[in-house]
Write an enzyme that holds these catalytic residues in place. Structure first.
Site, short mmCIF file in Angstrom:
data_model
loop_
_atom_site.label_atom_id
_atom_site.label_comp_id
_atom_site.label_asym_id
_atom_site.label_seq_id
_atom_site.Cartn_x
_atom_site.Cartn_y
_atom_site.Cartn_z
N ASP A 152 46.79 33.16 37.39
CA ASP A 152 47.54 33.47 36.17
C ASP A 152 47.92 34.94 36.11
O ASP A 152 47.49 35.75 36.94
CB ASP A 152 46.70 33.12 34.94
CG ASP A 152 46.52 31.63 34.76
OD1 ASP A 152 47.40 30.87 35.19
OD2 ASP A 152 45.48 31.22 34.19
N TYR B 83 35.71 32.16 43.56
CA TYR B 83 36.17 33.15 42.59
C TYR B 83 35.03 34.10 42.24
O TYR B 83 33.86 33.73 42.28
CB TYR B 83 36.66 32.48 41.30
CG TYR B 83 38.03 31.85 41.41
CD1 TYR B 83 39.18 32.58 41.09
CD2 TYR B 83 38.18 30.53 41.82
CE1 TYR B 83 40.43 31.99 41.19
CE2 TYR B 83 39.43 29.94 41.92
CZ TYR B 83 40.55 30.68 41.60
OH TYR B 83 41.80 30.12 41.69
#
EC number: 5.4.99.12
Length: 245
Positions: free
Chosen positions: A52, A111
């Site tokens: 994002d 992540y």
């Protein structure tokens, strides 16, 4: 010929990975334009994990097809030449089989979320960490995170805009490492829901800040409602570290 590239980028100044109809500021389009300027071919770039706005990557993976064949170092260097002064860099290029797909061939995604936990403002890491001023109890955060391991309905941990038809995901590992005032939350799984990592981080921070009983995480999971969980952590602390194939 199909090529796989591994990419590092600072997501701060981009509108995210995915090409947008009314924006020319996506990471995808920026790299596609660099490939065209290098090779003269228009390509469609497919990534392993769509990040994002504001999210960074240390090891994003993407693939594309080209008619012409190039030596791999020329692909890497040629793309990077046309990305100079832009905070995106191709770390490596590989020739891959036509069956390879950056998204669908992935076996695990990693992540990392970075927090600086101190009262004094961050000077050198603005835009790269989330600064949390209240003291965090990392042991409580670790205990709460343990309840998220394995296969769960993660409806409480996805954004209202998430388009996934199935909210069930399997989290393979959550590791929370503290080094002085820095806290690193590392999460790996084969796939994630939209904003899943950031909502998990925001929820864990609330546990650590409020000294919430770690067992409360089970209640949050069982409600399967977004408002049961904590805030969505800001994007600038999140990094796509690597993708396994």
């Amino acid at each position: 010929m199909r090529y796989k590239i591994t990419i590092e980028y600072n997501g701060s100044s981009f509108s995210g990975w995915q090409k947008q109809q009314h924006s020319a500021n996506s990471i995808q389009e920026t790299i596609e334009n660099a490939i065209f300027n290098f090779s003269g071919e228009r390509v469609s770039l497919h990534c392993g994990g769509r990040t994002d706005t504001g999210v960074h990557a240390l090891g994003q993976v993407a693939h594309f097809n080209m008619e012409r064949q190039f030596e791999l170092y020329r692909i890497r260097n040629g793309i990077n030449y046309h990305l100079k002064a832009i905070p995106i860099v191709v770390l490596s290029a590989e020739a891959v089989d036509d069956a390879f797909h950056a998204r669908f061939s992935a076996k695990k995604r990693y992540y990392e979320y970075r927090i600086i936990n101190r009262y004094a403002p961050a000077a050198l890491e603005i835009g790269y960490v989330w600064q949390v001023f209240n003291p965090l109890d990392v042991n409580i955060m670790r205990e709460a995170a343990r309840h998220l391991l394995g296969k769960h309905n993660l409806s409480s941990f996805r954004s209202k805009d998430c388009q996934a038809t199935n909210p069930v995901r399997t989290i393979d590992d959550i590791d929370i490492v503290q080094n002085g005032s820095h806290i690193y939350i590392k999460i790996s799984a084969i796939s994630f829901l939209h904003n899943q990592v950031r909502i998990i981080v925001g929820t864990l921070v609330e546990f650590g800040k409020n000294r919430t009983n770690p067992q409360e995480m089970l209640n949050i999971l069982s409600q399967c409602k977004r408002n049961a969980a904590g805030i969505t952590a800001p994007p600038h602390g999140l990094y796509l570290v690597k993708i396994d194939y």
